[in-house]
Design an enzyme around this catalytic site. Structure first.
Site, PDB file in Angstrom:
ATOM      1  N   SER A   4       0.898  -1.327  -0.114  1.00 19.39           N
ATOM      2  CA  SER A   4       0.045  -0.168   0.257  1.00 19.39           C
ATOM      3  C   SER A   4       0.893   1.207  -0.314  1.00 19.39           C
ATOM      4  O   SER A   4       1.734   1.288  -0.951  1.00 19.39           O
ATOM      5  CB  SER A   4      -0.861  -0.095   1.307  1.00 19.39           C
ATOM      6  OG  SER A   4      -1.718   0.867   1.148  1.00 19.39           O
ATOM      7  N   ASP A  36      -9.363  -4.709  -5.839  1.00 19.22           N
ATOM      8  CA  ASP A  36      -8.895  -3.324  -4.965  1.00 19.22           C
ATOM      9  C   ASP A  36      -9.491  -2.148  -5.062  1.00 19.22           C
ATOM     10  O   ASP A  36      -9.424  -1.589  -5.983  1.00 19.22           O
ATOM     11  CB  ASP A  36      -7.043  -3.189  -5.287  1.00 19.22           C
ATOM     12  CG  ASP A  36      -6.309  -2.209  -3.901  1.00 19.22           C
ATOM     13  OD1 ASP A  36      -7.211  -1.687  -3.291  1.00 19.22           O
ATOM     14  OD2 ASP A  36      -5.191  -2.569  -4.073  1.00 19.22           O
ATOM     15  N   HIS A  51      -7.075  -5.481  -1.788  1.00 16.69           N
ATOM     16  CA  HIS A  51      -6.130  -4.572  -1.298  1.00 16.69           C
ATOM     17  C   HIS A  51      -5.256  -5.274  -0.127  1.00 16.69           C
ATOM     18  O   HIS A  51      -4.085  -5.077  -0.296  1.00 16.69           O
ATOM     19  CB  HIS A  51      -6.607  -3.158  -0.947  1.00 16.69           C
ATOM     20  CG  HIS A  51      -5.353  -2.226  -0.561  1.00 16.69           C
ATOM     21  ND1 HIS A  51      -4.673  -1.698  -1.338  1.00 16.69           N
ATOM     22  CD2 HIS A  51      -5.232  -1.779   0.804  1.00 16.69           C
ATOM     23  CE1 HIS A  51      -3.983  -0.851  -0.924  1.00 16.69           C
ATOM     24  NE2 HIS A  51      -4.008  -0.931   0.548  1.00 16.69           N
TER      25      HIS A  51
END
Length: 287
Positions: free
Chosen positions: A158, A204, A236
């Site tokens: 991320s 995601d 995600h």
């Protein structure tokens, strides 16, 4: 027809001359190869051929990042190893990335999963912290003698993945980068020269591939080694849980570019076709 003595001398000279022209087989081998020749099963296995150990690094003993855990092969019989620093995502800590430690270390890498200075640090800060972690790892850590400081890489999830892109621009001498479902407000990465494998997730909703992973990949120059792997049906947070597909291709990318081990090229080129992968792009064949 040559006399026997002359023929024998000619043959001997040919052997000696051939020896001068052809270096010993061992000299032609890659000195950075570690471990046996890989197979599909060996890179999908939960553990590789190296026994590993780990050590904790307190945040009080470092500067520039928040400490972490180092995982490393216990034997240096084959020589030193390349090293990888791994950053977590926004609000997360190193525990979210801990499964990478023994999995990658057992394949022949020193792995440093780090905590960030705060859980809210942005990608640019996480990139600097990855660099600080690599500096600590190679210069001050208890395992520094096990590491080849010229063979380093970064990974991150991320915002940590966005940080790995930031570190790649800041430190182009890195050998590999693997952003995992990366997030970054900067969408253009034309300055990246580090071999980069971007792993996105089809479903995601935090960092949609259409506005993060795909433009990141597309803007890295075609002259740079790069690949884009999209996990089919994944969210995600897929990189936070032990995942065979992520491990398999991360190992192959790190081996191929940190260790210059062309034995792993077969798993990257031609493009893999697996049900777990919804899309794969690459600059195959790799130079």
């Amino acid at each position: 027809m040559l006399p026997k003595k002359t023929a024998a001398a000619t043959a001997l000279a040919a052997v000696m001359w051939g020896g001068l022209l052809s270096p010993p087989a061992q000299a032609a081998q890659n000195p950075y190869e570690r471990g046996p020749a890989p197979t599909e099963a060996s890179i999908e296995a939960p553990r590789g051929p190296f026994a590993t150990s780990q050590t904790t690094v307190s945040s009080l003993s470092v500067t520039g990042f928040g400490g972490g855990t180092i995982y490393y092969p216990t034997s240096t019989a084959e020589g030193t190893f390349g090293a990888v620093a791994i950053a977590p995502g926004y609000t997360a800590d190193q525990s979210s990335m801990s499964w990478y430690g023994p999995r990658l270390a057992s394949q022949g890498f020193v792995v440093f999963t780090i905590d960030t200075l705060t859980r809210f640090d942005q990608p640019d800060s996480r990139g600097r912290q990855l660099e600080a972690a690599l500096d600590y790892l190679t210069q001050r850590s208890s395992v520094r003698s096990r590491i080849d400081a010229t063979r380093l890489g970064v990974m991150g999830h991320s915002m940590g993945g966005g940080g790995s892109l930031e570190a790649s621009v800041s430190r182009p001498q890195l050998q590999a980068a693997i952003p995992l479902t990366p997030w970054n407000l900067d969408k253009t990465w034309s300055d990246v020269r580090v071999p980069t494998l971007i792993i996105g997730a089809q479903n995601d909703s935090v960092a949609p591939v259409s506005s993060h992973s795909e433009p990141f990949y597309s803007t890295i120059p075609a002259s740079s080694e790069k690949a884009y792997l999209e996990l089919a049906g994944a969210s995600h947070f897929a990189p936070n849980i032990s995942n065979t597909t992520i491990a398999k291709y991360s190992i192959s990318w790190l081996k191929r570019f940190i260790d210059n081990d062309t034995r792993y090229e077969q798993f990257l080129c031609p493009a893999p076709r697996e049900r777990e992968i919804s899309e794969y792009r690459d600059t195959c064949p790799h130079a």
